[in-house]
Design a protein around this motif. Structure first.
Motif, PDB file in Angstrom:
ATOM      1  N   GLU A  27      -5.033   7.537  10.909  1.00 38.37           N
ATOM      2  CA  GLU A  27      -5.608   7.390   9.577  1.00 38.37           C
ATOM      3  C   GLU A  27      -4.999   6.204   8.827  1.00 38.37           C
ATOM      4  OE1 GLU A  27      -5.892  10.810   7.040  1.00 38.37           O
ATOM      5  OE2 GLU A  27      -6.415  12.107   8.746  1.00 38.37           O
ATOM      6  N   VAL A  28      -3.686   6.082   8.898  1.00 37.09           N
ATOM      7  CA  VAL A  28      -3.014   4.989   8.186  1.00 37.09           C
ATOM      8  C   VAL A  28      -3.422   3.646   8.790  1.00 37.09           C
ATOM      9  CG1 VAL A  28      -0.802   3.952   7.548  1.00 37.09           C
ATOM     10  CG2 VAL A  28      -1.108   6.434   7.423  1.00 37.09           C
ATOM     11  N   ILE A  81      -3.241   5.734   0.348  1.00 36.88           N
ATOM     12  CA  ILE A  81      -3.742   6.241   1.622  1.00 36.88           C
ATOM     13  C   ILE A  81      -3.161   7.647   1.707  1.00 36.88           C
ATOM     14  CG2 ILE A  81      -3.691   5.990   4.127  1.00 36.88           C
ATOM     15  CD1 ILE A  81      -3.060   2.946   3.571  1.00 36.88           C
ATOM     16  N   HIS A 110      -4.718   3.664  -5.525  1.00 34.99           N
ATOM     17  CA  HIS A 110      -5.371   3.418  -4.231  1.00 34.99           C
ATOM     18  C   HIS A 110      -4.505   3.854  -3.050  1.00 34.99           C
ATOM     19  CE1 HIS A 110      -8.254   1.243  -6.653  1.00 34.99           C
ATOM     20  NE2 HIS A 110      -7.263   0.544  -7.148  1.00 34.99           N
ATOM     21  N   VAL A 118       1.346   5.056   0.999  1.00 34.47           N
ATOM     22  CA  VAL A 118       0.869   6.128   1.868  1.00 34.47           C
ATOM     23  C   VAL A 118       1.504   7.414   1.348  1.00 34.47           C
ATOM     24  CG1 VAL A 118       0.832   7.094   4.197  1.00 34.47           C
ATOM     25  CG2 VAL A 118       0.635   4.604   3.860  1.00 34.47           C
ATOM     26  N   THR A 176      -5.743   8.087  -8.208  1.00 32.73           N
ATOM     27  CA  THR A 176      -6.732   7.263  -7.509  1.00 32.73           C
ATOM     28  C   THR A 176      -6.623   5.797  -7.891  1.00 32.73           C
ATOM     29  OG1 THR A 176      -8.390   7.783  -9.193  1.00 32.73           O
ATOM     30  CG2 THR A 176      -8.377   9.161  -7.210  1.00 32.73           C
ATOM     31  N   ARG A 232       0.856  -1.189   0.000  1.00 29.66           N
ATOM     32  CA  ARG A 232       0.000   0.000   0.000  1.00 29.66           C
ATOM     33  C   ARG A 232       0.888   1.233   0.000  1.00 29.66           C
ATOM     34  NH1 ARG A 232      -5.305  -0.152   1.829  1.00 29.66           N
ATOM     35  NH2 ARG A 232      -5.314   1.865   0.785  1.00 29.66           N
ATOM     36  N   ALA A 292      -6.119   2.883  10.427  1.00 28.66           N
ATOM     37  CA  ALA A 292      -7.505   2.595  10.063  1.00 28.66           C
ATOM     38  C   ALA A 292      -7.611   2.144   8.608  1.00 28.66           C
ATOM     39  CB  ALA A 292      -8.369   3.828  10.297  1.00 28.66           C
ATOM     40  N   ALA A 293      -6.839   2.766   7.725  1.00 28.31           N
ATOM     41  CA  ALA A 293      -6.911   2.436   6.303  1.00 28.31           C
ATOM     42  C   ALA A 293      -6.373   1.044   5.978  1.00 28.31           C
ATOM     43  CB  ALA A 293      -6.169   3.488   5.482  1.00 28.31           C
ATOM     44  N   VAL A 294      -5.382   0.585   6.730  1.00 24.73           N
ATOM     45  CA  VAL A 294      -4.855  -0.761   6.461  1.00 24.73           C
ATOM     46  C   VAL A 294      -5.686  -1.826   7.154  1.00 24.73           C
ATOM     47  CG1 VAL A 294      -2.501  -0.007   5.959  1.00 24.73           C
ATOM     48  CG2 VAL A 294      -3.073  -0.734   8.278  1.00 24.73           C
ATOM     49  N   VAL A 339      -2.740  11.173   3.604  1.00 26.68           N
ATOM     50  CA  VAL A 339      -2.868  11.864   4.887  1.00 26.68           C
ATOM     51  C   VAL A 339      -2.254  13.251   4.753  1.00 26.68           C
ATOM     52  CG1 VAL A 339      -2.919   9.757   6.269  1.00 26.68           C
ATOM     53  CG2 VAL A 339      -0.745  10.861   5.840  1.00 26.68           C
TER      54      VAL A 339
END
Length: 147
Positions: free
Chosen positions: A140-141, A126, A124, A83, A121, A81, A143-145, A128
């Motif tokens: 935030e990170v 994350i 995808h 970030v 986009t 992912r 929660a997103a993972v 912040v």
């Protein structure tokens, strides 16, 4: 580092993987080009692969500024992912100027922003906001993972 600590994951500062020639070039105030970054990106990708082979969840901090750099790191690795810590140039400059003991001089910031291709986009990311408190960014990170 704080995300990894919160999750109990392995962490690596990607700058540790720069070849000595890259470090020397940046210390001298000269920006890296794509050719300079290629072995560094390969080293990051290899590190990611080692963590995956050992079934270790991990975080690596790096400035994968361009889409093609991020593709090197994500291709064949659907678990990776991105970030993107988005911040205004003035805020980032102030943080660089306050940083002690790092070889990257604030004078190179403009070259970083010139190379920056914010993630689309379709990547995808994350995203912040850098201006918010660090713990809010970490929240935030995490929660997103989905942890």
């Amino acid at each position: 580092a704080r995300v990894a600590a919160r999750l109990g994951w392995v962490f690596l500062e990607g700058d540790e993987l720069h070849p000595a020639a890259n470090v020397a070039k940046m210390k001298s105030g000269r920006p890296l080009d794509d050719a300079d970054r290629a072995p560094w990106l390969a080293a990051i990708a290899a590190w990611i692969d080692r963590q995956a082979a050992e079934k270790r969840a991990a975080v690596i901090a790096c400035s994968a500024l361009k889409r093609r750099y991020r593709q090197v790191l994500t291709k064949g690795r659907p678990f990776v992912r991105i970030v993107y810590v988005e911040g205004q140039r003035e805020l980032i400059r102030a943080r660089l100027e306050a940083r002690k003991g790092h070889y990257f001089p604030p004078a190179l910031l403009d070259s970083q922003f010139a190379d920056l291709e914010p993630p689309g986009t379709d990547e995808h990311p994350i995203v912040v906001e850098a201006a918010q408190p660090l713990e809010a960014q970490v929240d935030e990170v995490v929660a997103a993972v989905g942890a």
